[in-house]
Write a protein that holds these residues in place. Sequence first.
Motif, mmCIF file in Angstrom:
data_model
loop_
_atom_site.group_PDB
_atom_site.id
_atom_site.type_symbol
_atom_site.label_atom_id
_atom_site.label_comp_id
_atom_site.label_asym_id
_atom_site.label_seq_id
_atom_site.Cartn_x
_atom_site.Cartn_y
_atom_site.Cartn_z
ATOM 1 N N TYR A 136 0.836 -1.198 0.000
ATOM 2 C CA TYR A 136 0.000 0.000 0.000
ATOM 3 C C TYR A 136 0.870 1.247 0.000
ATOM 4 O O TYR A 136 0.572 2.234 -0.694
ATOM 5 C CB TYR A 136 -0.906 -0.015 1.226
ATOM 6 N N ILE B 137 -3.770 1.875 -4.793
ATOM 7 C CA ILE B 137 -5.028 1.603 -5.500
ATOM 8 C C ILE B 137 -5.344 0.117 -5.472
ATOM 9 O O ILE B 137 -6.486 -0.291 -5.211
ATOM 10 C CB ILE B 137 -4.947 2.120 -6.952
ATOM 11 N N ALA B 138 -4.335 -0.707 -5.731
ATOM 12 C CA ALA B 138 -4.549 -2.148 -5.787
ATOM 13 C C ALA B 138 -4.985 -2.705 -4.440
ATOM 14 O O ALA B 138 -5.953 -3.478 -4.357
ATOM 15 C CB ALA B 138 -3.273 -2.835 -6.257
ATOM 16 N N THR C 298 -6.352 -1.147 -1.936
ATOM 17 C CA THR C 298 -7.673 -0.633 -1.563
ATOM 18 C C THR C 298 -8.761 -1.406 -2.290
ATOM 19 O O THR C 298 -9.764 -1.823 -1.687
ATOM 20 C CB THR C 298 -7.783 0.861 -1.906
ATOM 21 N N ALA C 299 -8.569 -1.635 -3.602
ATOM 22 C CA ALA C 299 -9.579 -2.331 -4.403
ATOM 23 C C ALA C 299 -9.712 -3.795 -3.989
ATOM 24 O O ALA C 299 -10.827 -4.309 -3.827
ATOM 25 C CB ALA C 299 -9.213 -2.234 -5.883
ATOM 26 N N ILE C 300 -8.594 -4.459 -3.784
ATOM 27 C CA ILE C 300 -8.612 -5.880 -3.445
ATOM 28 C C ILE C 300 -9.330 -6.135 -2.124
ATOM 29 O O ILE C 300 -10.039 -7.136 -1.962
ATOM 30 C CB ILE C 300 -7.172 -6.439 -3.385
ATOM 31 N N HIS C 301 -9.179 -5.206 -1.194
ATOM 32 C CA HIS C 301 -9.738 -5.421 0.141
ATOM 33 C C HIS C 301 -11.073 -4.737 0.373
ATOM 34 O O HIS C 301 -11.588 -4.739 1.500
ATOM 35 C CB HIS C 301 -8.722 -4.978 1.199
ATOM 36 N N LEU C 302 -11.673 -4.183 -0.690
ATOM 37 C CA LEU C 302 -13.007 -3.597 -0.531
ATOM 38 C C LEU C 302 -14.049 -4.621 -0.056
ATOM 39 O O LEU C 302 -14.935 -4.268 0.733
ATOM 40 C CB LEU C 302 -13.455 -2.935 -1.837
#
Length: 280
Positions: A186, A194-195, A197-201
Motif C-alpha cells: 500500500y 489503488i490495488a 484498496t480495491a482488493i480489500h473492498l
Amino acid sequence: MPRETHGILPAVIAEAAPGTPGRFGFGANWAAYLRDIDLPRIDAATDALAALLDRTSLHGVRVLDIGSGSGIHSLAAFRLGAHVTSFDFDAESVACTSALCERYGRDATSRWTVVGQGSILDPVFVHGLGEFGLVYSWGVLHHTGDLRRAVLAAASRVSSGGQLVLALYNDQGWISSYWTHVKRLYNANVLGRIAMTAIHLPYLAARCMVRFVTRKGALERGMSLWHDYVDWLGGFPFEVASIPEVTAWLAPRGFVLQTVRSVGRRQGCNEFVFMRAHAS
C-alpha cells in the motif's frame, strides 16, 4: 529465541518524517475525518473513555495523549475534566488536534495544551514532558517502528499511582504477517495503494454487513468506518504483541494490569489499563 516482529524499520526510517517512502501519512487521513466530527461522535468518544477507565470524571488529572491524531480523545479527556497535553509525530495530526482544541476548548485552553510535533522515541523530548496521572495512547505505538521501546517510553511518563492506557494490535501469527505485506505494498507507490484498496473492498463490505446485521451502527469511540479502513490498510510501520508479552514488558517497572479487553483470535487492538504501583 526472540519473537518475530512485523514491520520494524531501521532507526533512520522509524524516526523519519511522515510521507517518507514506506511510512503511512496518518495526518492526511485524520484531516479528512476531522470534517466528520460532530457532537454525537464526541459524546461516543467521551463515553468510551469513561467506560474503559470505569470512572465518570478525570477532574484535576493530568493526561498525556501520545499520538493524538484527530484530537477527539484528547477532547474526550478534556470534557471529563482533565488537564490535557497532546502531541503527535505527524504535523497534519497536530493541526487537527489544534483545530479541535480551538473549537471546543477555547474557553479553558489552560486545561488543554497541544505541544506540537514530537516522537515518543525521542528520549529528550519525552523526558521534557514531565509525568502524568494518566498516559493514553490508543492504536499508536505499534506504528512507531519500535513497539517495545515506545511502550516503555510511554510508561516512563506515568507518575506513581497513575494509569497507562494502551491499545495495541493483537499478535495473530501468520495473519499479522499477511497484513504486514499488504501495508508495505500500500505504501510502496500509488499503484500499490489503488490495488490494495480495491482488493480489500470486500473486507470493508463484510464489516459493514456485520455491523448492519448486528445493528451496531456507528463505530465505537466515535470513529469512522471508511477512515478506520484506510488507517488499517495503510498503517505502517506495523507491529503486534500478545497480552502476556505487553504485561511482561511492564511488570518489572512496577505496573499492574487493572483491565484488559482482548480481541481474542480476531483482528484489532487489545486494550490495556495498567496502574503504576511504584516507580522503578
